[in-house]
Design a protein around this motif. Structure first.
Motif, PDB file in Angstrom:
ATOM      1  N   ARG A   1      -9.348  -4.307  -4.352  1.00  0.00           N
ATOM      2  CA  ARG A   1      -8.416  -3.558  -5.198  1.00  0.00           C
ATOM      3  C   ARG A   1      -7.151  -3.115  -4.464  1.00  0.00           C
ATOM      4  NH1 ARG A   1     -10.803   1.188  -6.315  1.00  0.00           N
ATOM      5  NH2 ARG A   1     -12.557   0.790  -4.992  1.00  0.00           N
ATOM      6  N   THR A   2      -7.085  -3.375  -3.167  1.00  0.00           N
ATOM      7  CA  THR A   2      -5.956  -2.919  -2.361  1.00  0.00           C
ATOM      8  C   THR A   2      -5.014  -4.094  -2.093  1.00  0.00           C
ATOM      9  OG1 THR A   2      -7.394  -1.296  -1.292  1.00  0.00           O
ATOM     10  CG2 THR A   2      -5.327  -1.817  -0.172  1.00  0.00           C
ATOM     11  N   PRO A   3      -3.742  -3.932  -2.393  1.00  0.00           N
ATOM     12  CA  PRO A   3      -2.796  -5.026  -2.141  1.00  0.00           C
ATOM     13  C   PRO A   3      -2.598  -5.255  -0.642  1.00  0.00           C
ATOM     14  CG  PRO A   3      -1.629  -3.058  -2.892  1.00  0.00           C
ATOM     15  CD  PRO A   3      -3.096  -2.760  -2.986  1.00  0.00           C
ATOM     16  N   GLU A   4      -2.428  -6.516  -0.250  1.00  0.00           N
ATOM     17  CA  GLU A   4      -2.214  -6.851   1.153  1.00  0.00           C
ATOM     18  C   GLU A   4      -0.815  -6.447   1.624  1.00  0.00           C
ATOM     19  OE1 GLU A   4      -3.559 -10.622   2.802  1.00  0.00           O
ATOM     20  OE2 GLU A   4      -4.570 -10.999   0.888  1.00  0.00           O
ATOM     21  N   GLU A   5       0.118  -6.400   0.677  1.00  0.00           N
ATOM     22  CA  GLU A   5       1.503  -6.051   1.010  1.00  0.00           C
ATOM     23  C   GLU A   5       1.980  -4.922   0.110  1.00  0.00           C
ATOM     24  OE1 GLU A   5       3.076 -10.455   2.325  1.00  0.00           O
ATOM     25  OE2 GLU A   5       3.517  -9.757   0.297  1.00  0.00           O
ATOM     26  N   VAL A   6       2.853  -4.094   0.674  1.00  0.00           N
ATOM     27  CA  VAL A   6       3.458  -2.992  -0.072  1.00  0.00           C
ATOM     28  C   VAL A   6       4.919  -2.888   0.338  1.00  0.00           C
ATOM     29  CG1 VAL A   6       1.320  -1.647  -0.359  1.00  0.00           C
ATOM     30  CG2 VAL A   6       2.696  -1.342   1.708  1.00  0.00           C
TER      31      VAL A   6
ATOM     32  N   MET B   1       4.672 -13.938   3.628  1.00  0.00           N
ATOM     33  CA  MET B   1       4.917 -12.572   3.213  1.00  0.00           C
ATOM     34  C   MET B   1       6.032 -12.575   2.161  1.00  0.00           C
ATOM     35  SD  MET B   1       5.712  -9.132   5.457  1.00  0.00           S
ATOM     36  CE  MET B   1       4.304  -9.421   6.465  1.00  0.00           C
ATOM     37  N   THR B   2       5.852 -11.768   1.171  1.00  0.00           N
ATOM     38  CA  THR B   2       6.837 -11.636   0.108  1.00  0.00           C
ATOM     39  C   THR B   2       8.082 -10.920   0.649  1.00  0.00           C
ATOM     40  OG1 THR B   2       4.994 -11.388  -1.431  1.00  0.00           O
ATOM     41  CG2 THR B   2       7.174 -10.819  -2.259  1.00  0.00           C
ATOM     42  N   PRO B   3       9.291 -11.434   0.319  1.00  0.00           N
ATOM     43  CA  PRO B   3      10.511 -10.764   0.800  1.00  0.00           C
ATOM     44  C   PRO B   3      10.546  -9.298   0.380  1.00  0.00           C
ATOM     45  CG  PRO B   3      11.048 -12.878  -0.212  1.00  0.00           C
ATOM     46  CD  PRO B   3       9.585 -12.622  -0.473  1.00  0.00           C
ATOM     47  N   GLY B   4      10.922  -8.438   1.317  1.00  0.00           N
ATOM     48  CA  GLY B   4      11.023  -7.014   1.036  1.00  0.00           C
ATOM     49  C   GLY B   4       9.687  -6.272   1.115  1.00  0.00           C
ATOM     50  N   MET B   5       8.622  -6.990   1.382  1.00  0.00           N
ATOM     51  CA  MET B   5       7.300  -6.355   1.462  1.00  0.00           C
ATOM     52  C   MET B   5       6.819  -6.374   2.914  1.00  0.00           C
ATOM     53  SD  MET B   5       6.730  -5.524  -1.674  1.00  0.00           S
ATOM     54  CE  MET B   5       5.041  -5.416  -2.229  1.00  0.00           C
ATOM     55  N   VAL B   6       5.906  -5.471   3.226  1.00  0.00           N
ATOM     56  CA  VAL B   6       5.334  -5.377   4.573  1.00  0.00           C
ATOM     57  C   VAL B   6       3.818  -5.290   4.453  1.00  0.00           C
ATOM     58  CG1 VAL B   6       7.405  -4.264   5.533  1.00  0.00           C
ATOM     59  CG2 VAL B   6       5.546  -2.858   4.596  1.00  0.00           C
ATOM     60  N   PRO B   7       3.100  -5.546   5.556  1.00  0.00           N
ATOM     61  CA  PRO B   7       1.642  -5.416   5.498  1.00  0.00           C
ATOM     62  C   PRO B   7       1.222  -3.995   5.102  1.00  0.00           C
ATOM     63  CG  PRO B   7       2.292  -6.567   7.500  1.00  0.00           C
ATOM     64  CD  PRO B   7       3.550  -6.038   6.859  1.00  0.00           C
TER      65      PRO B   7
END
Length: 99
Positions: free
Chosen positions: A84-89, A1-7
């Motif tokens: 088209r939908t990002p896995e993380e936001v 998971m990218t730091p600062g991002m959530v599912p």
């Protein structure tokens, strides 16, 4: 998971919808097979060439074709939306349902 991002909740919802559609696709695509086989047996309803039973049987085949096509189109649309939908936001985007 990218730091600062959530599912992304929207991504998870689309994944679940796609799973359900794929699970149910076989049932939906074969829903009219039994009535079509019965009509083809000529033991259910018979009419002369061009009669009501023949017309009904043709329409039944057309409805099955359209139902199968609609199910495949629906699955393709959800697959496209998922791509088209990002896995993380960001946490804020997730709080509002994702993007």
């Amino acid at each position: 998971m990218t730091p600062g991002m959530v599912p992304n909740p929207k991504y998870r919802e689309l994944e679940e919808l796609l799973r359900k559609l794929r699970r149910d696709a076989d049932v939906v695509e074969h829903a009219l097979d039994k009535p079509i086989k019965r009509m083809a047996s000529r033991q259910v309803w018979v009419s002369d060439k061009g009669g009501a039973a023949v017309i009904f049987e043709r329409e039944l085949h057309d409805q099955r074709r359209r139902l199968r096509s609609a199910m495949r189109d629906l699955i393709a649309s959800v697959e496209d939306a998922l791509r088209r939908t990002p896995e993380e936001v960001t946490p804020l985007e997730a709080a509002f349902g994702g993007k």
